[in-house]
Design an enzyme around this catalytic site. Structure first.
Site, PDB file in Angstrom:
ATOM      1  N   CYS A  24       0.804  -1.221   0.000  1.00 35.03           N
ATOM      2  CA  CYS A  24       0.000   0.000   0.000  1.00 35.03           C
ATOM      3  C   CYS A  24       0.840   1.276   0.000  1.00 35.03           C
ATOM      4  CB  CYS A  24      -0.953  -0.002   1.194  1.00 35.03           C
ATOM      5  SG  CYS A  24      -2.140  -1.363   1.149  1.00 35.03           S
ATOM      6  N   HIS A  33      -8.991   3.959  -2.124  1.00 32.82           N
ATOM      7  CA  HIS A  33      -7.646   3.426  -1.919  1.00 32.82           C
ATOM      8  C   HIS A  33      -7.230   2.471  -3.045  1.00 32.82           C
ATOM      9  CE1 HIS A  33      -4.054   2.038  -0.111  1.00 32.82           C
ATOM     10  NE2 HIS A  33      -4.547   1.082   0.672  1.00 32.82           N
TER      11      HIS A  33
END
Length: 397
Positions: A82, A346
């Site tokens: 991430c 995201h």
């Protein structure tokens, strides 16, 4: 050392996966073209391109940038979980500050599937997962439940924080309420609905105490940043709109991440703290100098943990900090004016670059209805489990 500047930024709207048939290279080309136009340059001026993505094929970066031009320049495919977007930005900065290039395009994108992310297991083999050690520590302390693994490890960190510091479920929900409220002013956000603390607490539980509205969604989207040297900016007349990369640092897991057996440490508090300290030291700035923050609120608890890692409050006081209003408009800082990961979305490879884009708009005074008045210094925090934490400080030049 030479200084690097951000001359242009771009970002697509973040969307729910599978809402259309738009391919990743089309999203990437849109964000890249926006960043180039924002900088007032063409793709032919770009000398190197680090491209961040996690879930696409190995050379998806080339497929993406070929839509911008076929100039034969180096393209690097970057994957750091991430934290991929901020890692691509860091590589761009290093290329410029190291003298290897004067103009670099950092690009990040993701096309995802609906549903929760898994634990990074290869074909279901837990032992082969790159985060097997992290989940092993969680399982030893809390067991392993039939809930989404990433929500589970962060949810267990929330349980520990509640037990250790008296943090309440309402304080966790206050993080999500704030970020959903902020996203209402962001036309690029995946979600723009406003939810109260009570509504967030009443939403479906994903892993106690985290409800659905406290968890970042899977998303499709892309973002891009043009990083240039001072001499390039001066030569092309870009200095007046450029934003300086004042400091940046990456940290990965150390023994402290695992020694305590705590999910709070396993999900990245020690490495976030280390990256923040190094970035601030390199910039000659402290958290007291920062006006606006874009941080990695993949789950509401991670925003609270990051307050503590950045030195915004004492250990255990983050619940009180968000409840006090100190991290929204009218408070000491405005945190996640974009809506953050929870509400903006995201897409893994794009997130860190989208954070930088938001801060550039804020520091230029171009953020519209979500503008933070008088913003001069911004901080971005992007983290990937298993693990990397990147902290970047930007300031108006």
């Amino acid at each position: 050392m030479a200084q690097s500047l951000i001359a242009g930024v771009g970002m697509t709207a973040f969307e729910k996966p599978e809402t259309g048939d738009r391919p990743y290279w089309d999203m990437a080309a849109e964000a890249g073209a926006q960043a180039l136009a924002d900088a007032g340059i063409s793709y032919e001026d770009v000398e190197q391109v680090p491209v961040g993505h996690c879930l696409q094929p190995s050379t998806a970066g080339q497929r993406a940038v070929y839509a911008l031009g076929l100039t034969g320049i180096p393209v690097y495919n970057v994957n750091n979980n991430c934290a991929t977007g901020a890692t691509a930005l860091m590589l761009a900065r290093q290329l410029v500050e190291g003298g290897a290039a004067d103009c670099v395009l950092a690009l990040g994108f993701e096309k995802m599937r609906r549903g929760a992310l898994g634990a990074g297991m290869d074909g279901g083999d837990f032992a082969a997962s790159p985060v097997a050690r992290h989940y092993g520590i969680m399982a030893a302390a809390h067991g392993f439940e039939a809930t989404p693994p990433t929500a589970q490890i962060f949810g267990n960190a929330a349980r520990e924080h509640m037990e250790r510091h008296g943090t309440t479920e309402a304080q966790l929900a206050a993080v999500a309420a704030k970020n959903h409220r902020h996203s209402a002013a962001n036309p690029r956000a995946q979600f723009r609905e406003v939810w109260t603390v009570e509504e967030i607490l009443a939403a479906r539980t994903v892993h106690r105490p985290l409800t659905k509205l406290q968890c970042s969604p899977t998303s499709d989207g892309a973002a891009a940043v043009v990083v240039v040297s001072e001499r390039f900016a001066a030569r092309r007349g870009l200095r007046n709109r450029a934003v300086e990369i004042a400091g940046q640092a990456m940290a990965t897991d150390t023994g402290d991440s695992f020694a305590s057996g705590s999910c709070i440490d396993v999900v990245g508090l020690p490495m976030s703290r280390a990256a923040a300290r190094r970035a601030c030291d390199s910039a000659g700035l402290g958290i007291e100098d920062v006006d606006v923050v874009e941080l990695h609120d993949c789950f509401s608890i991670n925003e609270l943990l990051t307050y503590e890692a950045l030195g915004m409050c004492a250990e255990g006081a983050s619940g009180e900090l968000v409840e006090s209003g100190a991290t929204t408009y009218g408070g000491r800082w405005v945190v996640n004016p974009s809506g953050g990961l929870i509400s903006k979305g995201h897409p893994l490879g794009a997130t860190g670059l989208a954070q930088a884009a938001e801060l550039v708009w804020q520091l230029r005074g171009e953020a519209g209805a979500r503008q933070v008045a008088g913003a001069r210094v911004g901080l971005a925090h992007n983290i990937g489990l298993g693990g990397a934490a990147v902290v970047t400080l930007l300031r108006t030049s």
